[in-house]
Design a protein around this motif. Structure first.
Motif, PDB file in Angstrom:
ATOM      1  N   THR A 248       0.847  -1.182   0.000  1.00  0.00           N
ATOM      2  CA  THR A 248       0.000   0.000   0.000  1.00  0.00           C
ATOM      3  C   THR A 248       0.892   1.244   0.000  1.00  0.00           C
ATOM      4  OG1 THR A 248      -0.110  -0.082   2.413  1.00  0.00           O
ATOM      5  CG2 THR A 248      -1.881  -1.171   1.185  1.00  0.00           C
ATOM      6  N   ALA A 249       0.276   2.418  -0.088  1.00  0.00           N
ATOM      7  CA  ALA A 249       1.047   3.660  -0.192  1.00  0.00           C
ATOM      8  C   ALA A 249       0.597   4.646   0.886  1.00  0.00           C
ATOM      9  CB  ALA A 249       0.882   4.281  -1.576  1.00  0.00           C
ATOM     10  N   LEU A 250       1.575   5.328   1.472  1.00  0.00           N
ATOM     11  CA  LEU A 250       1.330   6.423   2.407  1.00  0.00           C
ATOM     12  C   LEU A 250       2.019   7.662   1.855  1.00  0.00           C
ATOM     13  CD1 LEU A 250       2.026   4.604   5.805  1.00  0.00           C
ATOM     14  CD2 LEU A 250      -0.205   5.209   4.869  1.00  0.00           C
ATOM     15  N   ARG A 251       1.267   8.750   1.761  1.00  0.00           N
ATOM     16  CA  ARG A 251       1.834   9.987   1.223  1.00  0.00           C
ATOM     17  C   ARG A 251       2.355  10.852   2.363  1.00  0.00           C
ATOM     18  NH1 ARG A 251      -0.533  14.909   0.390  1.00  0.00           N
ATOM     19  NH2 ARG A 251      -2.628  14.028   0.571  1.00  0.00           N
ATOM     20  N   LEU A 252       3.614  11.242   2.254  1.00  0.00           N
ATOM     21  CA  LEU A 252       4.252  12.129   3.231  1.00  0.00           C
ATOM     22  C   LEU A 252       4.337  13.513   2.616  1.00  0.00           C
ATOM     23  CD1 LEU A 252       5.730  12.541   5.926  1.00  0.00           C
ATOM     24  CD2 LEU A 252       7.837  11.876   4.778  1.00  0.00           C
ATOM     25  N   ASP A 253       3.617  14.457   3.205  1.00  0.00           N
ATOM     26  CA  ASP A 253       3.561  15.820   2.682  1.00  0.00           C
ATOM     27  C   ASP A 253       4.787  16.595   3.171  1.00  0.00           C
ATOM     28  OD1 ASP A 253       2.985  18.459   1.995  1.00  0.00           O
ATOM     29  OD2 ASP A 253       0.835  18.183   2.285  1.00  0.00           O
ATOM     30  N   LEU A 254       5.727  16.862   2.259  1.00  0.00           N
ATOM     31  CA  LEU A 254       6.955  17.550   2.662  1.00  0.00           C
ATOM     32  C   LEU A 254       6.725  19.025   2.928  1.00  0.00           C
ATOM     33  CD1 LEU A 254       9.633  15.891   0.357  1.00  0.00           C
ATOM     34  CD2 LEU A 254       8.851  15.227   2.633  1.00  0.00           C
ATOM     35  N   ASP A 255       5.671  19.608   2.359  1.00  0.00           N
ATOM     36  CA  ASP A 255       5.346  21.004   2.684  1.00  0.00           C
ATOM     37  C   ASP A 255       4.963  21.137   4.156  1.00  0.00           C
ATOM     38  OD1 ASP A 255       5.820  22.081   0.164  1.00  0.00           O
ATOM     39  OD2 ASP A 255       3.817  21.567  -0.554  1.00  0.00           O
ATOM     40  N   VAL A 256       4.183  20.194   4.654  1.00  0.00           N
ATOM     41  CA  VAL A 256       3.804  20.212   6.073  1.00  0.00           C
ATOM     42  C   VAL A 256       4.988  19.815   6.946  1.00  0.00           C
ATOM     43  CG1 VAL A 256       2.209  19.273   7.784  1.00  0.00           C
ATOM     44  CG2 VAL A 256       1.416  19.703   5.457  1.00  0.00           C
ATOM     45  N   LEU A 257       5.796  18.867   6.462  1.00  0.00           N
ATOM     46  CA  LEU A 257       6.962  18.441   7.234  1.00  0.00           C
ATOM     47  C   LEU A 257       7.919  19.607   7.482  1.00  0.00           C
ATOM     48  CD1 LEU A 257       8.571  16.059   8.468  1.00  0.00           C
ATOM     49  CD2 LEU A 257       9.678  15.804   6.238  1.00  0.00           C
ATOM     50  N   ALA A 258       8.009  20.529   6.525  1.00  0.00           N
ATOM     51  CA  ALA A 258       8.909  21.676   6.682  1.00  0.00           C
ATOM     52  C   ALA A 258       8.519  22.552   7.868  1.00  0.00           C
ATOM     53  CB  ALA A 258       8.933  22.503   5.400  1.00  0.00           C
ATOM     54  N   THR A 259       7.260  22.488   8.298  1.00  0.00           N
ATOM     55  CA  THR A 259       6.802  23.288   9.442  1.00  0.00           C
ATOM     56  C   THR A 259       6.827  22.506  10.748  1.00  0.00           C
ATOM     57  OG1 THR A 259       4.469  22.663   9.133  1.00  0.00           O
ATOM     58  CG2 THR A 259       5.288  24.545   7.871  1.00  0.00           C
ATOM     59  N   ASP A 260       7.215  21.235  10.702  1.00  0.00           N
ATOM     60  CA  ASP A 260       7.226  20.412  11.912  1.00  0.00           C
ATOM     61  C   ASP A 260       8.394  20.821  12.799  1.00  0.00           C
ATOM     62  OD1 ASP A 260       5.855  17.606  12.798  1.00  0.00           O
ATOM     63  OD2 ASP A 260       7.917  17.760  13.527  1.00  0.00           O
ATOM     64  N   PRO A 261       8.173  20.925  14.115  1.00  0.00           N
ATOM     65  CA  PRO A 261       9.277  21.349  15.007  1.00  0.00           C
ATOM     66  C   PRO A 261      10.388  20.315  15.127  1.00  0.00           C
ATOM     67  CG  PRO A 261       7.310  20.774  16.267  1.00  0.00           C
ATOM     68  CD  PRO A 261       6.906  20.781  14.837  1.00  0.00           C
ATOM     69  N   ALA A 262      10.085  19.044  14.873  1.00  0.00           N
ATOM     70  CA  ALA A 262      11.107  17.993  14.967  1.00  0.00           C
ATOM     71  C   ALA A 262      11.014  17.110  13.727  1.00  0.00           C
ATOM     72  CB  ALA A 262      10.915  17.178  16.242  1.00  0.00           C
ATOM     73  N   PRO A 263      11.491  17.595  12.580  1.00  0.00           N
ATOM     74  CA  PRO A 263      11.308  16.833  11.335  1.00  0.00           C
ATOM     75  C   PRO A 263      12.007  15.480  11.336  1.00  0.00           C
ATOM     76  CG  PRO A 263      12.777  18.717  11.002  1.00  0.00           C
ATOM     77  CD  PRO A 263      12.178  18.879  12.353  1.00  0.00           C
ATOM     78  N   ALA A 264      13.182  15.375  11.982  1.00  0.00           N
ATOM     79  CA  ALA A 264      13.888  14.094  11.999  1.00  0.00           C
ATOM     80  C   ALA A 264      13.073  13.028  12.722  1.00  0.00           C
ATOM     81  CB  ALA A 264      15.256  14.256  12.653  1.00  0.00           C
ATOM     82  N   GLU A 265      12.462  13.401  13.851  1.00  0.00           N
ATOM     83  CA  GLU A 265      11.618  12.452  14.573  1.00  0.00           C
ATOM     84  C   GLU A 265      10.389  12.095  13.753  1.00  0.00           C
ATOM     85  OE1 GLU A 265      10.624  13.944  18.399  1.00  0.00           O
ATOM     86  OE2 GLU A 265      12.705  14.337  18.988  1.00  0.00           O
ATOM     87  N   ALA A 266       9.835  13.079  13.057  1.00  0.00           N
ATOM     88  CA  ALA A 266       8.653  12.819  12.233  1.00  0.00           C
ATOM     89  C   ALA A 266       8.976  11.846  11.105  1.00  0.00           C
ATOM     90  CB  ALA A 266       8.120  14.132  11.662  1.00  0.00           C
ATOM     91  N   ILE A 267      10.160  11.999  10.512  1.00  0.00           N
ATOM     92  CA  ILE A 267      10.553  11.080   9.435  1.00  0.00           C
ATOM     93  C   ILE A 267      10.733   9.666   9.977  1.00  0.00           C
ATOM     94  CG2 ILE A 267      12.442  10.507   7.882  1.00  0.00           C
ATOM     95  CD1 ILE A 267      12.743  13.463   7.285  1.00  0.00           C
ATOM     96  N   THR A 268      11.368   9.550  11.150  1.00  0.00           N
ATOM     97  CA  THR A 268      11.530   8.226  11.761  1.00  0.00           C
ATOM     98  C   THR A 268      10.179   7.580  12.026  1.00  0.00           C
ATOM     99  OG1 THR A 268      13.621   8.885  12.793  1.00  0.00           O
ATOM    100  CG2 THR A 268      12.481   6.992  13.738  1.00  0.00           C
ATOM    101  N   SER A 269       9.234   8.363  12.541  1.00  0.00           N
ATOM    102  CA  SER A 269       7.898   7.826  12.810  1.00  0.00           C
ATOM    103  C   SER A 269       7.184   7.445  11.526  1.00  0.00           C
ATOM    104  CB  SER A 269       7.070   8.859  13.589  1.00  0.00           C
ATOM    105  OG  SER A 269       7.654   9.150  14.837  1.00  0.00           O
TER     106      SER A 269
END
Length: 666
Positions: A248-269
């Motif tokens: 299956t596919a999960l879409r990761l929105d990089l525009d929203v990720l750019a505003t995340d306070p902890a992007p590295a943790e978000a990517i790991t999750s």
């Protein structure tokens, strides 16, 4: 054995070890009668916890032989077995993971772990305790290494090592709630990822390149990049390829990720979520400014398909991704539309013909189909009609162009246009070019090479009032497109290079709009180049040269109108697909114009002689329309039908307005 039974059997083995560990501590406890009850867990209290058979839901104890037999009989699709296989866990890894999760399953183990840690405030397993309960010596370097970076428990986000300031063996281990829920059969995504990660259903069509990308993913390639300059079919291609590879596919929105306070943790999750779900990640849009923050994606153990408008830069990552070019959505848009349409199409509606003029990418087509279905429901129609389809497409037009051009929603049809037959035929040919350009220029490749776009450009030349602007509106209405009239005041600028920037903004915004771009009085900006005698000539020629290049790469529909065709540069003429000359109407055409402009709703007196008006007053169509409006006001003021005298008065006023001598004969 089901997944739950297998998990219970594994936990039972851990409980055996806890029994032995507690018994060992009790045997060596120097003060079994410690009076500080409540401040710590006494040995007697630990014995009572272990002696209570109803204190927890764990199954009966099993030995290693029984566990081996259970593992052979367990369901390979169970959550624990899937997790072990997906993350590549060693037996020691799974033991440590189960030790760490026990306090989250049974409150007894909070107290028991506090007892074993010799600290009632430490109710979770520490690294030392977890290694001990897993049956290996804590001093074994290989065991300690399993809880450091670079190993699947930590890098995969399955286990969090807390208290980094404490000595290594006394650092606390915690299993994230999402991993615990997955092992217990609850596969709701991590709430932290609600804004970032979204499941994507399979598209209703198979983009070109799907088979090759699916084969690469199936062969073990974990990173791919889909170059998509039109921002159209990249996501559909990625999702279809993952589906063909069994994911299956999960879409990761990089525009929203750019505003995340902890992007590295978000990517790991996000990577952990994809692996738990047996999915792949589709992440975009990627650009050079964001690559540094995407290291966790570039090295992810799950399949990751990146999308972006820029070509892949080899400096972005050490590993080379599988490079794929996203296809243009051409003939496939019909299948895409039909797959997205939630209702049946009305009888007699040719969806292929209705969609032909539009340049829709895959997301726009889906949203337009949804809007068309909603409009049909609001109108009480059981099926989607042509008007609903056109309105659905227009709803996807970007609003940026309206800041640079005036949007006109066409309200006229071919029946409202009174022009010579040859002019009407050329206008129909222009509409046909727009409808069939995908087949002619795309499928048949009749405009190859040179970076040429698939746009259609036309020139309407003729005197003022001969119907040029109205013809552009009629063509737009026939195609179901909005008309955008470029405001020259927002384009022309006295500062060097600014005019070109303004034009680039218009062409860029027009690329995201299904509309007809109308440059009225185009000779003001599409004029001839001249010999260079001073700096003004040089920069004027640069402006014209830029326009020549930009017009050739334009993918939309552009119409230029001019009263002075001779003033246009010959290079522009060569790049135009259709040139329509609008003549001054002859007497027969003027008669038809008088009748049409007066319309069917305006009451007419019996003395009207439209043939006389056509013979005496040599006016253009625009002037005749102005006369009809003036006569209508005169009739309204008089409170009766329009009379011949009022028509004559209106015509004479128009002559004076134009500065022309009144005709002497009638």
């Amino acid at each position: 054995m089901t997944g739950a039974e297998y998990l219970g059997a594994r936990l039972a083995l851990i409980e055996q070890r806890i029994h032995r560990a507690v018994a060992l501590r009790q045997e060596t406890d120097p003060e079994p009668g410690d009076p500080l009850r409540g401040l710590h867990l006494s040995a007697a209290a630990a014995r009572r916890l272990l002696a209570d058979p109803s204190a927890g839901p764990l199954p009966d104890l099993v030995d290693r032989d029984a566990l081996a037999a259970a593992e052979d009989a367990s369901d390979p699709a169970g959550p624990l077995r899937r997790l072990i296989d997906e993350f590549g866990l060693l037996p020691l890894d799974s033991e440590i993971l189960l030790v760490a999760m026990l306090p989250d399953l049974d409150r007894r183990y909070e107290k028991l772990y506090g007892y074993l840690n010799d600290d009632v405030t430490r109710p979770r397993a520490t690294i030392g305790l977890a290694i001990e309960l897993s049956g290996v010596p804590p001093v074994l370097g290989a065991a300690r290494a399993r809880l450091t970076a670079g190993n699947p428990l930590v890098d995969g986000g399955l286990l969090l090592v807390e208290d980094p300031d404490r000595p290594f063996l006394t650092r606390t281990l915690r299993v994230p709630d999402r991993v615990l829920g997955h092992l217990l059969g609850d596969d709701r995504p991590d709430p932290r990822l609600a804004r970032l990660l979204h499941p994507v259903p399979e598209p209703g069509w198979k983009p070109a390149g799907t088979t090759g990308l699916a084969a690469a993913i199936g062969a073990g390639h974990r990173l791919a990049y889909v170059h998509d300059p039109a921002a159209g079919a990249a996501e559909d291609l990625a999702v279809a390829a993952l589906a063909a590879a069994g994911r299956t596919a999960l879409r990761l929105d990089l525009d929203v990720l750019a505003t995340d306070p902890a992007p590295a943790e978000a990517i790991t999750s996000a990577v952990r979520e994809a692996r738990l779900a047996g999915a792949g990640l589709v992440a975009g849009p990627v650009d050079s400014a964001r690559v540094g923050a995407l290291r966790g994606l570039l090295d992810a153990a799950a399949p990751v398909v990146l999308t972006g408008r820029s070509r892949w830069d080899p400096l972005w990552a050490e590993q080379a991704p599988v490079l794929v070019a996203a296809p243009a959505v051409g003939a496939e848009r019909l299948a895409l539309w039909q797959a997205s349409l939630g209702a049946a199409v009305a009888d007699g509606v040719d969806v292929g013909r209705e969609l032909a003029p539009y340049t829709l990418n895959a997301p726009q087509a889906r949203r337009a189909a949804t809007v068309a279905t909603h409009l049909a429901l609001l109108a009480g129609a059981e099926r989607v009609g042509a008007d609903h389809i056109r309105a659905g497409v227009r709803s996807q037009n970007a609003a940026g162009l309206e800041l640079l051009a005036r949007r006109v929603e066409p309200a006229v049809t071919w029946a409202d246009l009174v022009v010579p037959d040859d002019v009407g035929g050329q206008l129909h040919d222009l509409a046909g070019r727009v409808r069939h350009r995908d087949r002619v220029l795309g499928d048949w490749r009749l405009r190859p090479g040179g970076g040429r776009g698939r746009g259609v450009a036309a020139l309407f030349a003729g005197d003022s009032g001969t119907g040029k602007t109205m013809s552009a509106e009629v063509v737009a209405a026939d195609l179901g497109l909005d008309l955008y009239v470029v405001d020259l005041s927002t384009v022309v600028d006295k500062y060097v290079g600014q005019t070109e920037k303004n034009l680039e903004r218009i062409f860029t915004e027009a690329a995201g709009v299904n509309g007809v771009l109308l440059f009225d009085e185009a000779d003001a900006i599409f004029g001839k180049r001249s010999e260079v005698s001073d700096a003004h000539d040089r920069y004027a020629n640069m402006e014209s040269a830029y326009l020549l290049q930009r017009m050739e790469s334009f993918d939309g529909v552009a119409i230029l109108t001019t009263n002075l065709r001779a003033n246009l540069d010959e290079a522009f003429i060569r790049r135009l697909d259709v040139i329509v000359d609008f003549p001054v109407p002859d007497q027969a055409l003027r008669g038809a114009l008088w009748d049409h402009c007066l319309g069917a709703d305006l009451p007419r007196a019996d003395d009207l002689d439209l043939e006389l008006c056509a013979r005496v007053y040599e006016l253009s169509g625009g002037a005749i329309r102005a006369c009809a409006v003036t006569a209508g006001y005169l009739a309204a003021a008089a409170g009766g039908p329009v009379t011949m005298a009022q028509l004559v008065a209106a015509a004479e006023r128009e002559y004076r307005k134009l500065g022309r001598l009144l005709p002497t004969s009638r």
